[in-house]
Scaffold this active site. Structure first.
Site, PDB file in Angstrom:
ATOM      1  N   LYS A   1     -78.189  22.948  65.832  1.00 23.49           N
ATOM      2  CA  LYS A   1     -78.642  21.720  67.220  1.00 23.49           C
ATOM      3  C   LYS A   1     -78.188  20.216  65.872  1.00 23.49           C
ATOM      4  O   LYS A   1     -77.876  19.944  65.186  1.00 23.49           O
ATOM      5  CB  LYS A   1     -80.019  21.685  66.997  1.00 23.49           C
ATOM      6  CG  LYS A   1     -80.822  21.364  66.159  1.00 23.49           C
ATOM      7  CD  LYS A   1     -82.368  20.876  66.185  1.00 23.49           C
ATOM      8  CE  LYS A   1     -82.487  20.780  65.181  1.00 23.49           C
ATOM      9  NZ  LYS A   1     -84.116  20.286  64.785  1.00 23.49           N
TER      10      LYS A   1
ATOM     11  N   LYS B   1     -86.181  25.499  56.135  1.00 22.20           N
ATOM     12  CA  LYS B   1     -86.048  24.382  54.860  1.00 22.20           C
ATOM     13  C   LYS B   1     -86.602  25.359  53.635  1.00 22.20           C
ATOM     14  O   LYS B   1     -85.904  24.850  53.181  1.00 22.20           O
ATOM     15  CB  LYS B   1     -88.237  23.623  55.132  1.00 22.20           C
ATOM     16  CG  LYS B   1     -87.921  22.510  56.925  1.00 22.20           C
ATOM     17  CD  LYS B   1     -87.021  21.807  55.270  1.00 22.20           C
ATOM     18  CE  LYS B   1     -87.076  20.286  56.934  1.00 22.20           C
ATOM     19  NZ  LYS B   1     -87.885  20.003  58.067  1.00 22.20           N
TER      20      LYS B   1
ATOM     21  N   LYS C   1     -80.147  14.580  62.406  1.00 27.25           N
ATOM     22  CA  LYS C   1     -80.319  13.209  60.951  1.00 27.25           C
ATOM     23  C   LYS C   1     -79.205  13.482  60.172  1.00 27.25           C
ATOM     24  O   LYS C   1     -79.043  13.245  59.690  1.00 27.25           O
ATOM     25  CB  LYS C   1     -81.742  12.853  60.801  1.00 27.25           C
ATOM     26  CG  LYS C   1     -82.323  13.194  61.775  1.00 27.25           C
ATOM     27  CD  LYS C   1     -83.244  12.055  61.996  1.00 27.25           C
ATOM     28  CE  LYS C   1     -84.930  12.078  63.028  1.00 27.25           C
ATOM     29  NZ  LYS C   1     -85.568  13.181  63.222  1.00 27.25           N
TER      30      LYS C   1
HETATM   31  P1  TYM Z   1     -87.761  14.822  64.448  1.00 26.94           P
HETATM   32  O1  TYM Z   1     -87.842  13.921  64.341  1.00 26.94           O
HETATM   33  O2  TYM Z   1     -86.993  16.033  64.240  1.00 26.94           O
HETATM   34  O3  TYM Z   1     -86.895  14.820  66.056  1.00 26.94           O
HETATM   35  C1  TYM Z   1     -88.032  13.663  66.394  1.00 26.94           C
HETATM   36  C2  TYM Z   1     -87.709  14.614  68.257  1.00 26.94           C
HETATM   37  O4  TYM Z   1     -86.092  14.275  68.512  1.00 26.94           O
HETATM   38  C3  TYM Z   1     -86.153  15.798  69.071  1.00 26.94           C
HETATM   39  N1  TYM Z   1     -84.729  16.751  68.601  1.00 26.94           N
HETATM   40  C4  TYM Z   1     -84.312  16.747  69.855  1.00 26.94           C
HETATM   41  N2  TYM Z   1     -83.601  16.931  71.206  1.00 26.94           N
HETATM   42  C5  TYM Z   1     -83.064  17.841  71.958  1.00 26.94           C
HETATM   43  N3  TYM Z   1     -81.682  17.814  70.423  1.00 26.94           N
HETATM   44  C6  TYM Z   1     -81.497  17.796  69.682  1.00 26.94           C
HETATM   45  N4  TYM Z   1     -81.149  18.165  68.916  1.00 26.94           N
HETATM   46  C7  TYM Z   1     -82.635  16.817  68.826  1.00 26.94           C
HETATM   47  N5  TYM Z   1     -83.093  17.335  67.675  1.00 26.94           N
HETATM   48  C8  TYM Z   1     -84.562  16.699  67.750  1.00 26.94           C
HETATM   49  C9  TYM Z   1     -87.054  16.751  68.117  1.00 26.94           C
HETATM   50  O5  TYM Z   1     -87.619  17.984  69.416  1.00 26.94           O
HETATM   51  C10 TYM Z   1     -88.135  15.662  68.077  1.00 26.94           C
HETATM   52  O6  TYM Z   1     -89.011  15.702  69.953  1.00 26.94           O
HETATM   53  N6  TYM Z   1     -92.197  17.477  64.115  1.00 26.94           N
HETATM   54  C11 TYM Z   1     -91.091  16.243  64.190  1.00 26.94           C
HETATM   55  C12 TYM Z   1     -92.328  15.249  64.098  1.00 26.94           C
HETATM   56  C13 TYM Z   1     -92.952  15.496  64.707  1.00 26.94           C
HETATM   57  C14 TYM Z   1     -94.564  14.988  65.567  1.00 26.94           C
HETATM   58  C15 TYM Z   1     -95.428  15.377  65.664  1.00 26.94           C
HETATM   59  C16 TYM Z   1     -93.664  14.960  67.721  1.00 26.94           C
HETATM   60  C17 TYM Z   1     -94.612  14.952  64.140  1.00 26.94           C
HETATM   61  N7  TYM Z   1     -96.334  15.053  64.720  1.00 26.94           N
HETATM   62  C18 TYM Z   1     -96.335  15.087  66.583  1.00 26.94           C
HETATM   63  C19 TYM Z   1     -94.262  15.671  68.480  1.00 26.94           C
HETATM   64  C20 TYM Z   1     -96.050  15.339  68.318  1.00 26.94           C
HETATM   65  C21 TYM Z   1     -89.682  16.378  64.344  1.00 26.94           C
HETATM   66  O7  TYM Z   1     -89.598  16.575  62.967  1.00 26.94           O
HETATM   67  O8  TYM Z   1     -89.393  16.111  64.813  1.00 26.94           O
END
Ligand code: TYM
Length: 367
Positions: A225, A143, A228
Site C-alpha cells: 500500500k 511493526k 507515508k
Molecule cells: P494513518 O495515519 O496510517 O492513515 C490515515 C487514513 O488514511 C488511510 N490510508 C489509506 N487508504 C487507502 N489506501 C492507502 N494506501 C492508505 N494509507 C492510509 C487509513 O486507512 C486511514 O483512514 N490508526 C490510524 C489512525 C487512527 C484512527 C483512529 C483512525 C488513530 N485513531 C481512530 C480512525 C479512527 C492510522 O494509522 O491511520
C-alpha cells in the site's frame, strides 16, 4: 424509529387534548445526526492513499453527520519520531485537511493530546483487552518485524487507544481505508465487552466508505500500500510539486501490456486505473480501459506511456490547489492556533459527556 416516543406520548395524552407545541416538536424536532470520527497519524506528509481512503469521505460527510476528525499525535509516539518534526507534521495535517475541503466551523478538527478524556477511556479499555489478541494484530506484527528493538507497550495497545478515540464520542461511522478494518473490529470487541460488563453505554462503530468497498491505494512501484514513510519515490504526496508528480507517475510500474483480449489486470496496472478514475475525466479512463480490453497477442493497443502522461497531467492539476492552500494555511500560525483551540473545545465537550456515562457505569463516581 426516532419518532416512536413522540407518537406514544401523543397516544397516551389523547390527541385532542394535547397542546400545539407538542405537535410542532414532533414534526420539526431535528433528527439526531449520527456521530462520525476519524484520525490520521502525523508521521509524515499526507499522500493520495490518505486522501482517497479517508479525507475525501470526511469532506463528503461533514454536512450530513456530527463529525469529529483529529490528528493522532499520541499514536505517532509509538514509533519514537523526532518530536520537533512531529510538531510541524501536526500543523501540516490540520492544514492539509482544511485544504482538502474540511470546514472547521462544521466539524470538530482537533489534536488528540488536547483531549485528555481519551487517555482515561484508554485506561478503562486496557482492562478489557488481552495480550494474546493484541499480539495477533496485523499492524503490531508488522511493526515488530520492521523494528524489533522498539516493541513498547504503547505499540502493543495501539488498537486500544484507537478504540478510545472512537468510543469517546460514541461514534458509529468511521471513514477509513482498508488497512484499518482490523482495528475497527477490535474497537467493536472492546465496546461489546465494556457494555456486557458495565451496561450499555458504547454504540458499536463500523468502518465506512461511500462505495461499498473500503479503499486501498497501492504504491506506484506495485509493492504494497501507498504509505507515508515507505518508498517516497513511489508515493504521491499532497505536497508534491508538478515536476515530482510527473516524474513519479512516469516511473510507475507497468509491463509489456496485455497479451489477450480482456486480460486479467495486474494489481499495479489496476492501481493506475484506480487513480485515473479518481482524478481524470470519466471518458479518459474509459478510453484506456477499452484499449486494455481490446489488446490481444501481437496487438497491444493500450500505450502505458500515453496513459501515464495523461494521468500525470490530471494528477498535477488535482494536487496543485491542495498543495498551495495547505501551504498558505500552514504559514498562518494565528489562524491555525484558533482552529486548534476551537476543535479542542468541541471535542472535549463531547468527550466529557461520554466519560461521565462511562464512570457512572463502572461506578467510578464517589461524591
Ligand atoms: P494513518 O495515519 O496510517 O492513515 C490515515 C487514513 O488514511 C488511510 N490510508 C489509506 N487508504 C487507502 N489506501 C492507502 N494506501 C492508505 N494509507 C492510509 C487509513 O486507512 C486511514 O483512514 N490508526 C490510524 C489512525 C487512527 C484512527 C483512529 C483512525 C488513530 N485513531 C481512530 C480512525 C479512527 C492510522 O494509522 O491511520
Amino acid at each position: 424509529m426516532p419518532f416512536l416516543p413522540g407518537i406514544i406520548a401523543i397516544i397516551q395524552k389523547k390527541p385532542w387534548t394535547i397542546d400545539y407545541g407538542l405537535w410542532t416538536n414532533l414534526i420539526f424536532a431535528p433528527m439526531e445526526k449520527e456521530v462520525v470520527l476519524s484520525g490520521i497519524r502525523p508521521t509524515g506528509f499526507l499522500h493520495l492513499g490518505n486522501y482517497f481512503g479517508a479525507m475525501r469521505n470526511y469532506v463528503r460527510m461533514q454536512d450530513d453527520f456530527n463529525c469529529y476528525f483529529f490528528v493522532a499525535n499520541w499514536h505517532s509516539l509509538t514509533t519514537h519520531p523526532d518530536t520537533k518534526e512531529l510538531q510541524n507534521s501536526v500543523h501540516r495535517v490540520i492544514a492539509e485537511n482544511i485544504a482538502c475541503g474540511l470546514d472547521p466551523e462544521k466539524v470538530a478538527l482537533y489534536i488528540q493530546s488536547d483531549v485528555p478524556e481519551i487517555a482515561e477511556l484508554y485506561l478503562y479499555l486496557n482492562m478489557l483487552a488481552y495480550k494474546g489478541e493484541l499480539e495477533k494484530t496485523v499492524t503490531f506484527k508488522e511493526k515488530v518485524r520492521l523494528n524489533p528493538e522498539n516493541v513498547n507497550a504503547g505499540l502493543l495497545t495501539y488498537p486500544v487507544l484507537q478504540a478510545a478515540d472512537i468510543l469517546i464520542h460514541r461514534a458509529v461511522k468511521v471513514p477509513v481505508g482498508k488497512d484499518q478494518e482490523q482495528h475497527l473490529e477490535m474497537a467493536r470487541n472492546f465496546a461489546e465487552r465494556f457494555n456486557y460488563r458495565y451496561g450499555e453505554v458504547l454504540p458499536l462503530p463500523y468502518a465506512f466508505n461511500y462505495d461499498s468497498e473500503l479503499v486501498r491505494i497501492m504504491s506506484l512501484d506495485g509493492t504494497g500500500k501507498m504509505s507515508k514513510s515507505e518508498n517516497q519515490l513511489a508515493t504521491l504526496y499532497l505536497a508534491d510539486d508538478d515536476e515530482s508528480i510527473r516524474k513519479k507517475i512516469m516511473k510507475a510500474k507497468t509491463d509489456q501490456g496485455p497479451a489477450e483480449t480482456n486480460a486479467v489486470m495486474p494489481d499495479y496496472i489496476r492501481n493506475l486505473f484506480t487513480l485515473m478514475k479518481l482524478v481524470s475525466a470519466a471518458d479518459t479512463a474509459k478510453k484506456f480501459e477499452d484499449d486494455f480490453n481490446a489488446s490481444s497477442t501481437g496487438n497491444c493497443i493500450i500505450r502505458y506511456g500515453d496513459m501515464k502522461k495523461q494521468l500525470a497531467e490530471d494528477m498535477a492539476k488535482f494536487i496543485q490547489p491542495i498543495r498551495e492552500k495547505a501551504a498558505d494555511i500552514q504559514n498562518n500560525k494565528p489562524l491555525l492556533g484558533k482552529i486548534i483551540q476551537q476543535g479542542a473545545d468541541k471535542a472535549r465537550a463531547s468527550a466529557s459527556e461520554t466519560l461521565k456515562l462511562v464512570r457512572q457505569a463502572i461506578g467510578m463516581n464517589y461524591v
